[in-house]
Design a protein around this motif. Structure first.
Motif, PDB file in Angstrom:
ATOM      1  N   LYS A 869       0.871  -1.180   0.000  1.00  0.00           N
ATOM      2  CA  LYS A 869       0.000   0.000   0.000  1.00  0.00           C
ATOM      3  C   LYS A 869       0.899   1.218   0.000  1.00  0.00           C
ATOM      4  O   LYS A 869       2.003   1.171   0.551  1.00  0.00           O
ATOM      5  N   GLN A 870       0.398   2.317  -0.583  1.00  0.00           N
ATOM      6  CA  GLN A 870       1.244   3.514  -0.648  1.00  0.00           C
ATOM      7  C   GLN A 870       1.657   3.957   0.739  1.00  0.00           C
ATOM      8  O   GLN A 870       2.785   4.385   0.964  1.00  0.00           O
ATOM      9  N   GLU A 871       0.748   3.803   1.692  1.00  0.00           N
ATOM     10  CA  GLU A 871       1.089   4.356   3.007  1.00  0.00           C
ATOM     11  C   GLU A 871       2.060   3.453   3.782  1.00  0.00           C
ATOM     12  O   GLU A 871       2.543   3.828   4.833  1.00  0.00           O
ATOM     13  N   TYR A 872       2.305   2.224   3.276  1.00  0.00           N
ATOM     14  CA  TYR A 872       3.292   1.378   3.972  1.00  0.00           C
ATOM     15  C   TYR A 872       4.693   1.955   3.862  1.00  0.00           C
ATOM     16  O   TYR A 872       5.557   1.677   4.658  1.00  0.00           O
ATOM     17  N   GLU A 882      10.463  13.269  -2.271  1.00  0.00           N
ATOM     18  CA  GLU A 882      10.528  14.480  -3.096  1.00  0.00           C
ATOM     19  C   GLU A 882       9.355  14.376  -4.055  1.00  0.00           C
ATOM     20  O   GLU A 882       9.369  13.519  -4.945  1.00  0.00           O
ATOM     21  N   GLY A 883       8.341  15.165  -3.836  1.00  0.00           N
ATOM     22  CA  GLY A 883       7.176  15.053  -4.703  1.00  0.00           C
ATOM     23  C   GLY A 883       6.235  13.983  -4.197  1.00  0.00           C
ATOM     24  O   GLY A 883       6.405  13.406  -3.127  1.00  0.00           O
ATOM     25  N   ASP A 884       5.199  13.735  -5.024  1.00  0.00           N
ATOM     26  CA  ASP A 884       4.131  12.834  -4.610  1.00  0.00           C
ATOM     27  C   ASP A 884       4.131  11.598  -5.491  1.00  0.00           C
ATOM     28  O   ASP A 884       4.874  11.502  -6.464  1.00  0.00           O
ATOM     29  N   TRP A 885       3.235  10.635  -5.158  1.00  0.00           N
ATOM     30  CA  TRP A 885       3.111   9.443  -6.006  1.00  0.00           C
ATOM     31  C   TRP A 885       2.562   9.871  -7.376  1.00  0.00           C
ATOM     32  O   TRP A 885       1.621  10.628  -7.469  1.00  0.00           O
ATOM     33  N   ARG A 886       3.223   9.343  -8.466  1.00  0.00           N
ATOM     34  CA  ARG A 886       2.720   9.653  -9.803  1.00  0.00           C
ATOM     35  C   ARG A 886       2.665   8.376 -10.618  1.00  0.00           C
ATOM     36  O   ARG A 886       3.408   7.422 -10.362  1.00  0.00           O
TER      37      ARG A 886
END
Length: 2029
Positions: A869-872, A882-886
């Motif tokens: 999961k992204q939050e893991y 640096e920056g966000d998930w893309r």
């Protein structure tokens, strides 16, 4: 003081050019002194005195000096002419003050006599107060000195005396590197000659020799000094490296004792040791036997042996059989490394611990434990222990169960004799198994030559030698390599790798060991525990530091089998191994990528501008001080190597002198500058220092210093560049020897290529090659931070590199974590770090969503198996987001395959399926790509804009497919396509596919679609039809699954530069809280998380640089033939990174000339052009043989480095060079290529070189300036004939003709009408005009093809031959009178008179007859033979008469240089045909072509007249009838064919259709049989040209086996100008043993010789005493000045003609030694045959009488021994009466005739040890006076058919025994008398003692011995002794008369045995023995008189008195009662 006065030398051999400039160096201990040199002299006189200061140490008996005579060279090392060794034993024992040495023979490096001698005088003054001890040898430590400085290097270094410090190992050159590493035939021959001083009494020794699993034993002999002389052959076929580790073991047993204690002594030695000796042999050396179990015991006797190893193509050395006097000197011929006492040493191997041992056992028991609640622990499933093996001894540590990091802390004490003949200690770590056998985990070797030094390596000019050091190592880790670490329950296919066979493919742990050596001193226990202090000491050697490794993958190309996606894993040790769960997860693998077709032949990984990066941190000991110095030496040697190869190629291409000098100066200057500027780092204060480090540093320093001095000397003195080459090569060798680091504890970096989850291929890169060093730039690894090209390989590749799995270009940097900032200087491009995960969706009922994902989670890793999961995700320490998930789609799916290509091939696979046995139908997905992904159909695929189709769709038949292009397979679920494909259809196949291809070409100047990047799906989804691997960008109707990649970039906080990536340790921290559920613990969760979300690191480059590449492929030569017509159809695949092109195919040739330029117009390479120029990628050329049907076969692979041009202004075109072609690691020809890589500046194509001229439409030729310069050349061909043509397609070759091709021209001969009648060509000379390159290195070969003309116009090629070098045929056409090719014998045919006979004047006939009879007895042909080989004692009368001798050649006549192989008229070329078999290297030979060539330049101007033709006036090529006489003298060292190790050889000869089998005259039981046979046959030449002489082994019941055969080409002998048909004797005799045997007289032969040479006829004047020939006047008196004139000589005119003929270099009368070969081991000699052949054409009349060469017969002799008396015999018995006495008798026999033992009668009851016998022994024996040996013939066993013949030295053994009637007789003593070296007896028994018996080791004085055969009779006393505990004890003395009589004398003066009749000569009276001598049993009266009465006289008298008294008392008592009662009763009263 020791003074050596060097006087003079004589008879030194001449050099090739002129005479030598001799200089003498004398070496004593370590000091070397030289005389001055004398120019140009073979008999120099020096008269110089050299003085050696003894420094107060007196000489001991092992002292010696080495005398070296060298040829003085101003430049480089003086060349050894010969050497000798002088023992100073006599000076040492102070018997003499000076030692004259006169005419001491000099020997060369191989111990062969060079014919020169040296004379000198040695004087000695002992130092004051020195006490000399003549016997200063300790027992058992014999100082063995090798004879003659072996290999010439021991003597240079000086050798210390026995027992001094600084013991030296021999510095032995390893001669093994040139052997191919494949199993091959070897033969080990061991000859056991004799034994000395074997311990024990009355023993019967037998020697067992054990080699490679075979054991042979000698016959049983008797006595302590047995003579065996038996040779054993051991034939093996194995890898050389394995063979050299095998041992030869000698064990001597006493056959008469019980089996348990019968081993008397043993000796072992490595086969590799023998192979490294000169000529691979050890000749007649004594080996010291010792007790293998008890190290403290001394010598157990000696045996004398010869051993040699014969490999393919080796000549076995000739062993001289005659006894050399000095060889009896045991001490100086002991087989030991030079000048050393063998000592017992203990090698103390401390084994501390191991780490990273892989799992080896199943985890069944563990899982059960886990099921019952125990903790599962997979990692420790291994029970390791260490086994050390050295010189046949094996020791093991304890077993530590269930531990992958065991600590043994044990010391293994290996007791060995040192210096050892064995070279490696083998350490194997095993996994102990309770039930099955132990499994090897890994094997490593400690090479003693690298961890010990004899100190002789460095030869300074000062003569000061380095002190050596004993073996020492560590404490240091040693790495183990072997098969892959991953455990599986199945058998490991790569198990052999763990046993040390082959290169290990994976790291398998490390072991910490230390080795030290303790001299002498016995260790109590073989295995002991290490003390805790030592364990503490070794702790500091285990201090670790952190290392960082980064690898950037630039390209992966040349992939042949793409299949599943590919990734690479980099590991160092266990760090980075993604399948091992014990290490931290690291960014050690690249992302998975799918391969893309490169448009021509291979696949590559499309990484584009984003290169995958791996980074690993690991922890190792800091051994930078070792690796820095290693890298510095490698740097120096690499630069030297580069310059040296430049120099070599300049010499080869015949460059100008100025150019050579320029290169040479650059080389020397660079070398000197490197050595001075680059100092090896100091060791002061470095961690981890070991003794070995310090010693190796000393060694390296002094070696570099000596190279530096040598370089300075060369720089100042050098004159000739070519002479320097070999000196520079020795420097390079020395540097490479120094560049070995035994203590390298840092494991290699291993890169694995994984296809899917499976490991496929690997490569190992030593860590020091990529290691960064802060010491200096040159101390960094060769590839540190640089791009390197690596060909990966399959583990344990059976095909030996036939296919390359992948070629990668990778840039690696390894350094200490403290220096990681330095990495920033090396890093190119931008490093990016991302966390990534995939979002998955499935399509259900037309809607995309997460419902149909089944077992997939919504977000997962790339494999889809791990839920994320992204939050893991949490960034590692020191990093931040640096920056966000893309969403970022996979880049590789965007690259178009045809980018950068001008030509491209589209490929589509057409698929069909069926049910088993059904009809084929189109598959569900009819068209796919290579990975099985669905693509458009053939009709739907449109040509992209900007491209044109070249052709229609066709199937690719150039693979393993059937004729329609299909390949078949079987699918196994869950796969939807087969894993493997085959070309033949079977019923069970359910799937087939074929590859459809269609080429297209780019339209120049038109924009193509690829320039606009395909963006794919707007949302970044990738689609797939099933949940699997293969994804595509565009959605299709069949897709059911899609995913997209999310990435989030990370940046280092507060750090800049690329080195920040080293902080990425561990997986991205996983937020655990969310994960913990009731089922498991955190730890479990982290393991399951493990590895899934390692951050991906990549390196992006701004933009690629465009390059233009041109590859010039000119020609190839000597390729392998792979087609049945003897040729191949070669073409070349040229690949460069991800581009490849193919040349045209050239039909049926092995020497193709392509003359083609391949242009790669646009090659995009990322990275800095400067670094590319330093290390450009390689151009790889793979040569294939094109086949009409089936897959093209590979012929070999070659690489070349392109010349890089970065600026347009750089001129200079690349130079064509021959690059070697390798096939399966073996050379397979050469290819002539060059390449240039030109950097293109943006949009500017005008600066590129001009486009080369075209040939045809598409092909570019090699341009001017690159291609070779040519010249018009004439090739004249003398085509004489064809021989031995084999059948072709079962039909004989009947009417062949020959095609000669060279450089594109060809010419044909006429057809031979009838091969059977005359196989020669009509019109023999052909002429070719060819344009050939001026430079010899570019010259094309001459190709010969034989074509047979068959019915119906068929003309198959039935044989071919390639002549690669034209150099030897070049000639000057305008030289003096062309040497007419008329041959002497053949020209006689044309010469007229046919009635030539040798006439002998009748007048002297009768007188000669009588003399001849008388002479025959003393002079035979064998006398001549022995006189010629120098065995003078066998031919005295012959020598006295001054008759001729002959030449005995050690080789075949054909291999002697002076007769040019007898191919001066025409050479023989072998014709070959057909495909090579996989194993045999030699293609089939199908016939021979006889002919010759002349090559010369023609004038370019057509107006100039061409030079005269070279082949003129040839003999007629017609058939001749000849008489052939074959004389077979003897055979040497035949291969045994019978089980008893012997052979029963006989001769079989075949010539044409006739053959002679001499089976009746076989020689029983002989390996060196003397045949002495002459055979006469007739034949027709040239049809019957091959004379085959075979030796067969006679067998009564089974088929006779062929031992070997030799083939002689009679036609060459007949045609040769050297007169080899009949050798010229030394004198012209018309009678006697050397009667003239040729058909022509010498004067006639000389006339023809003059015609041949084009000289005027010889004129004889002055009654033939003078003769003028060839412009010189010869006088007979000059020739016969010192010769004896005997009655057999012919007239002077003929004699002088013969003398002149012998000056013309013709073949003299000779015996040649021919090697026998057999088809069973075609490359190994099976023995030798001494013989010669005479050929006489019948047309010239009858030849002279043949020689009689029948062997000599043995003569009968008798040895008469009279035993007179004995004295001082040991009194062995005690009689009843208590006296000491012996019943003496004497026994005698001659060895070899034990069954004819004789014994005297018994002298009973000798009380004082005296015995009287007067008894005669008579021994008859067969004796060969010429050879001084007895001939013994006897059956070995009663079942043998034949008697064996032995030749034994004549000896007599006399023993004294004590006779016992009821028990065994007691042995009291013996003496062995050698009748040739008879010990002088003493005249009286008092003077007779043990000092008369020689010691055996010391050399006896010659006056001490006499030969009984000269003295005839001798009388005196000899001591008899017996051995007690190794000491001699006197057992008695015996008085004998010895007399030798021959048969005639025996008849005249008869004598009987014992005292039997005829008792005369002299008459023996019965002995006057004392009365006390009798046998008690047979003489009872005497017994009473002498024993009983003498001793017990008074006892007897006393007894009688006592009896009388008792009788009286008895009677008294008897009558007393009666008397008393009468007294009382008184009845009469």
């Amino acid at each position: 003081m020791l003074r050596v006065a060097v006087e003079s030398a004589a008879g030194l051999p001449k050099k090739k050019l002129g005479s030598p400039d001799p200089v003498v160096s004398v070496v004593f201990k370590d000091e070397k002194k030289k005389t001055k040199s004398i120019s140009n002299e073979v008999n120099p006189v020096w008269n110089e005195t050299l003085e050696f200061d003894l420094k107060g140490v007196p000489l001991d008996s092992s002292s010696y000096i080495d005398v070296l005579v060298k040829d003085y060279e101003t430049l480089g090392k003086d060349k050894l002419i010969g050497s000798a060794k002088v023992s100073l034993k006599d000076l040492a024992s102070s018997q003499v003050k000076s030692l004259p040495v006169k005419n001491l023979a000099l020997v060369d490096e191989n111990g062969k006599n060079i014919g020169g001698t040296i004379s000198m005088m040695i004087g000695y003054e002992p130092p004051a107060g020195a006490v000399t001890n003549p016997q200063d040898q300790q027992d058992g430590s014999m100082g063995g000195n090798t004879v003659g400085g072996e290999e010439g290097d021991v003597t240079d270094s000086g050798v210390p005396g026995v027992g001094e410090p600084g013991q030296k190992l021999r510095t032995r050159t390893r001669k093994r590197h040139n052997l191919a590493n494949k199993p091959q035939d070897f033969q080990i021959r061991v000859r056991v000659i004799e034994g000395r001083q074997l311990p024990g009494n009355n023993i019967k020794p037998v020697v067992k020799v054990h080699v490679c699993g075979d054991t042979h034993r000698t016959r049983i002999r008797k006595g302590n000094n047995p003579y065996f002389d038996e040779i054993f052959f051991f034939n093996v076929n194995m890898l050389p490296c394995e063979l050299f580790d095998e041992t030869v073991s000698f064990r001597v047993y006493n056959s008469s004792s019980f089996r348990s204690d019968c081993l008397m002594g043993a000796f072992k030695l490595d086969i590799g040791y023998i192979y490294d000796e000169p000529a691979h042999c050890i000749m007649k050396k004594w080996v010291l036997l010792s007790d293998p179990d008890d190290s403290s015991s001394g010598a157990k006797g000696y045996i004398k042996v010869s051993m040699f190893v014969v490999g393919t193509g080796d000549e076995p050395p000739v062993e001289r059989k005659e006894e050399d006097s000095d060889k009896d000197d045991v001490e100086s011929n002991l087989l030991l490394p030079a000048g050393i006492a063998l000592r017992w040493v203990t090698l103390k191997l401390k084994v501390f611990r191991a780490e990273d041992v892989p799992q080896m056992d199943d985890s069944i028991t563990q899982t059960l434990k886990a099921a019952f609640g125990g903790q599962e622990n997979k990692k420790n499933l291994v029970d390791p222990f260490v086994e050390a093996w050295f010189a046949g001894k094996k020791l093991c540590t304890q077993i530590i169960e269930k531990n992958a990091n065991p600590e043994w802390n044990q010391q293994l004490n290996l007791q060995v004799k040192f210096p050892s003949m064995c070279e490696r200690i083998k350490l194997t770590v095993f996994d102990w198994d309770r039930l099955s056998g132990n499994d090897a985990i890994g094997t490593t070797y400690l090479d003693l030559s690298k961890i010990a030094s004899s100190g002789g390596e460095v030869e300074g000019e000062t003569g000061e030698s380095e002190m050596g050091f004993l073996p020492t190592f560590g404490p240091c880790y040693i790495c183990l390599y072997g098969s892959q670490r991953e455990f599986s329950g199945l058998p490991d296919p790569y198990d052999d790798l763990n046993l040390g066979k082959g290169e290990g493919a994976a790291y398998r742990g490390r072991v910490l060991v230390e080795l030290s050596t303790k001299l002498d001193g016995k260790s109590d226990k073989p295995v002991e525990e290490i003390s805790s202090d030592d364990i503490l000491v070794v702790q500091k050697y285990q201090r670790r530091r952190k290392y960082c490794l980064c690898a950037v993958f630039h390209s992966a190309t040349m992939i042949q089998e793409p299949g599943e996606p590919i990734q690479f894993e980099v590991s160092i040790g266990n760090y980075g191994n993604k399948m091992d769960q014990t290490c931290k997860p690291l960014a050690s693998t690249t992302q998975y990528s799918c391969a893309v077709f490169d448009g021509n032949n291979y696949y590559y990984l499309p990484w584009g501008d984003t290169k995958p990066v791996i980074s690993i941190t690991s922890f190792w000991e800091d051994i930078s001080h070792r690796l820095d110095s290693l890298n510095i030496i490698l740097y120096i040697s690499n630069r030297l190597q580069t310059n040296l190869s430049m120099l070599k190629s300049a010499v080869q291409s015949k460059a100008t002198d100025a150019r050579l000098v320029e290169i040479w100066l650059k080389l020397i200057n660079q070398l000197m500058e490197d050595i001075t500027s680059l100092k090896i780092p100091d060791l002061e204060g470095k961690p981890n220092l070991t003794t070995l480090d310090i010693q190796i540093k000393k060694l390296r320093d002094s070696a570099l210093e000596s190279i530096m001095e040598g370089a300075k000397r060369l720089f100042e003195e050098a004159t000739d560049v070519t002479k320097c080459l070999c000196i520079i090569e020795t420097w390079l060798d020395k540097l490479l020897q120094l560049a070995e680091e035994p203590q390298n504890s840092m494991p290699d970096v291993i890169i694995w290529m994984l296809r899917g989850e499976k490991r496929v291929a690997y490569t190992r890169i030593p860590a020091y090659q990529v290691l960064h060093s802060s010491y200096c730039e040159q101390a960094c690894g060769q590839y540190c931070g640089k791009n390197q090209t690596v060909f990966m390989q399959y583990p344990m590749d059976n095909k030996k590199g036939l296919k390359i799995p992948v070629q990668i270009r990778v840039n690696m940097w390894l350094g200490l974590a403290t220096e990681e900032k330095k990495f920033n200087n090396y890093a190119e491009g931008m490093f990016n770090v991302f966390a990534e995960l995939y979002e998955n969706q499935a399509q259900v009922l037309g809607k995309w969503g997460t419902t149909g994902l089944l077992n997939r989670s919504k977000f997962s890793d790339v494999t889809g198996k791990v839920k994320l999961k992204q939050e893991y995700f949490m960034p590692p320490v020191g990093w931040e987001w640096e920056g966000d998930w893309r969403v970022e789609p996979e880049k590789t799916l965007l690259t178009e395959a045809d980018a950068g290509h001008t030509e491209f091939v589209d490929e589509v696979y057409e698929n069909e399926t069926r049910f088993p046995g059904g009809e084929w139908k189109l598959a569900a997905e009819p068209y796919t790509d290579v990975n099985g992904e669905k693509v458009q159909g053939l009709t739907e695929i449109a040509c992209p804009p900007g491209w044109n189709w070249e052709d229609n769709w066709t199937f690719d038949g150039n693979r393993a497919v059937d004729e329609k292009g299909w390949e078949y397979g079987v699918t196994f679920p869950p796969d939807d396509k087969p894993k493997s494909w085959v070309a033949a259809e079977k019923m069970y196949h359910v799937h087939r596919r074929r590859r459809m291809i269609r080429p297209r070409k780019k339209i120049p100047g038109v924009k193509t679609a690829t320039d606009k990047k395909d963006t794919g799906d707007a949302e970044g989804w990738e689609y797939s039809s099933l949940i699997g691997w293969k994804f595509h960008r565009q959605q299709r109707s069949s897709d059911t699954f899609r995913r997209r990649r999310w990435r989030r970039k990370m940046a280092p906080c507060g750090r800049v530069g690329a080195s920040a990536i080293f902080k990425l340790e561990g997986a991205l921290g996983v937020d655990m809280e969310a994960k913990v559920d009731e089922k498991g613990t955190k730890a479990e969760a982290s393991v399951q998380q493990f590895g899934a979300n390692r951050p991906t690191v990549s390196c992006t480059f701004d933009g690629p640089n465009a390059y233009h590449l041109r590859v010039y492929v000119y020609q190839a030569r000597n390729l392998s033939a792979l087609d049945n017509d003897s040729f191949s159809d070669p073409y070349v695949h040229v690949s460069f990174l991800h581009h490849s092109q193919t040349t045209e195919t050239i039909q049926s040739t092995l020497n193709p000339t392509w003359d083609q330029t391949l242009i790669f117009k646009n090659v995009e390479i990322y990275g800095d052009p400067q670094s590319l120029a330093q290390n450009p990628p390689r151009v790889v050329m793979e040569i294939f043989d094109s086949d009409q049907v089936g897959k093209d076969e590979m012929l070999g692979r070659s690489t070349c480095v392109p010349l890089v041009k970065l600026t347009s202004g750089v001129d200079g075109s690349p130079k064509l060079l021959w690059e070697p072609v390798m096939h399966k690691n073996a050379p397979a020809g050469e290819v002539l290529v060059a390449a240039e890589l030109i950097l293109k500046t943006k949009g500017n194509d005008t600066e590129l070189p001009l486009t080369p001229a075209k040939r045809g439409e598409k092909l570019y030729m090699v341009p001017q300036g690159v291609r070779p310069v040519v010249q018009l050349t004439a090739i004249e061909v003398l085509a004489w004939g064809l021989r031995n043509m084999k059948t072709y397609q079962l039909a004989p070759v009947t009417s062949p003709s020959l095609v000669v091709e060279c450089g594109g021209e060809r010419v044909l001969t006429a057809v031979i009408k009838n091969m059977k009648k005359c196989p020669n060509f009509q019109g023999n000379v052909l002429f070719l005009k060819v344009l050939l390159p001026k430079e010899e290195m570019y010259a094309p070969p001459i190709v010969l093809k034989v074509i047979d003309h068959r019915p119906f116009g068929r003309k198959p090629v039935v044989g071919q031959c390639t002549i690669s070098s034209l150099e030897e045929f070049r000639c000057d056409p305008n030289a003096t009178v062309a040497e007419v090719a008329m041959c002497s014998k053949m020209s006689l045919m044309a010469a007229g008179p046919r009635d030539l006979h040798v006439n002998i004047d009748d007048g002297r006939q009768h007188l000669l007859e009588a003399q001849r009879e008388k002479e025959k007895e003393s002079v035979d042909w064998w006398s001549k033979f022995y006189a010629s080989v120098g065995v003078n004692e066998k031919c005295r009368p012959y020598l006295d008469k001054g008759y001729d001798t002959l030449e005995v050649y050690d080789y075949e006549l054909e291999s002697l240089n002076e007769f040019m192989g007898l191919t001066d008229f025409c050479k023989t070329f072998k014709l070959q045909r057909g495909k090579r078999e996989s194993d045999s290297d030699d293609p089939a030979v199908v016939g021979e072509f006889k002919g010759s060539f002349k090559v010369y330049p023609l004038p370019d101007d057509p107006g100039v007249a061409p030079p005269p033709r070279q082949f003129r006036e040839l003999p007629d090529s017609v058939s001749q009838e000849c008489v052939v006489r074959i004389y077979v003298v003897q055979a040497i060292d035949l291969q045994p064919k019978d089980n008893n190790g012997k052979c029963d050889p006989y001769i079989k000869i075949s010539l044409g259709k006739n053959s002679i089998e001499d089976r009746d005259n076989y020689v029983p039981y002989a390996l060196n049989p003397v045949f002495g046979r002459m055979f006469e046959m007739t034949c027709f030449l040239p049809q019957d040209k091959d004379l085959k002489i075979a030796v067969y082994d006679f067998d009564l019941l089974t088929r006779d086996e062929k031992v070997g055969e030799t083939v002689i080409d009679l036609e060459n002998r007949f045609l040769s100008h050297f007169g080899s048909y009949c050798g010229l004797p030394q004198t012209y005799c018309i009678s006697g043993p050397n009667q003239w045997r040729d058909q022509l007289k010498p004067s006639q032969i000389l006339e023809h010789h003059a015609r041949l040479k084009g000289l005027s006829r010889p004129r004889s004047e002055d009654n033939g005493n003078t003769l003028s020939f060839g412009g010189r006047l010869y006088c007979l008196s000059d020739f016969e000045a010192n010769k004896k004139i005997h009655e057999h000589l012919g007239p002077p005119s003929e004699r002088i003609a013969l003398h002149v003929l012998r000056t013309q270099g013709l073949v003299p009368e000779h015996v040649e030694t021919r090697t026998l070969f057999s088809s069973f081991q075609p490359t190994l000699p099976q023995g030798k045959l001494q013989m010669w052949v005479d050929i006489f054409p019948k047309s010239l009349g009858p030849p002279g009488p043949p020689f009689d060469i029948s062997p000599r017969k043995a003569k009968k002799y008798f040895l008469r021994v009279i035993v007179w008396n004995t004295s001082d015999v040991v009194l062995d018995e005690t009689s009843i009466t208590g006296e000491n006495m012996s019943d003496i008798y004497v026994k005698g026999w001659m060895p070899g005739m034990e069954e004819e033992k004789q014994k005297t009668d018994v002298h009973y009851r000798s009380l004082d040890g005296d015995g009287n016998f007067n008894w005669r022994f008579v021994f008859g024996f067969e004796y060969l006076p010429a050879e001084q040996l007895c001939l013994v013939s006897k059956k070995e066993h009663f079942w043998n058919l034949d008697k064996s013949e032995f030749r034994i030295p004549p000896k007599l053994i006399v023993q004294i025994w004590d006779n016992d009637k009821f028990s065994l007789d007691d042995y009291l003593g013996a003496i062995e008398l050698d009748l040739h070296h008879l010990i002088n007896p003493s005249k009286t028994p008092e003077k007779c003692n043990l000092s008369m018996v020689p010691d055996g080791t010391t050399h006896p004085k010659s006056d001490q011995f006499k030969s009984l055969f000269d003295q005839k009779t001798v009388r005196g006393w000899w001591p008899c002794y017996m051995d007690k505990d190794g000491k001699k004890e006197l057992g008695g003395k015996v008085e004998l008369t010895l007399e030798i009589v021959n048969e005639k004398e025996a008849d005249e003066r008869p004598a009987g045995k014992g005292r039997d009749e005829p008792n005369m000569n002299p008459k023996l009276d019965p002995p006057k023995r004392p009365d006390t001598s009798f046998f008690w049993f047979s003489s009872p009266c005497k017994t009473l008189k002498f024993i009983v009465w003498r001793k017990f006289k008074w006892m007897f008298i006393g007894l009688v008195v006592l009896i009388l008294v008792l009788l009286f008392i008895g009677i008294l008592f008897y009558s007393l009662p009666n008397y008393i009662s009468m007294k009382i009763v008184k009845p009469f009263n």
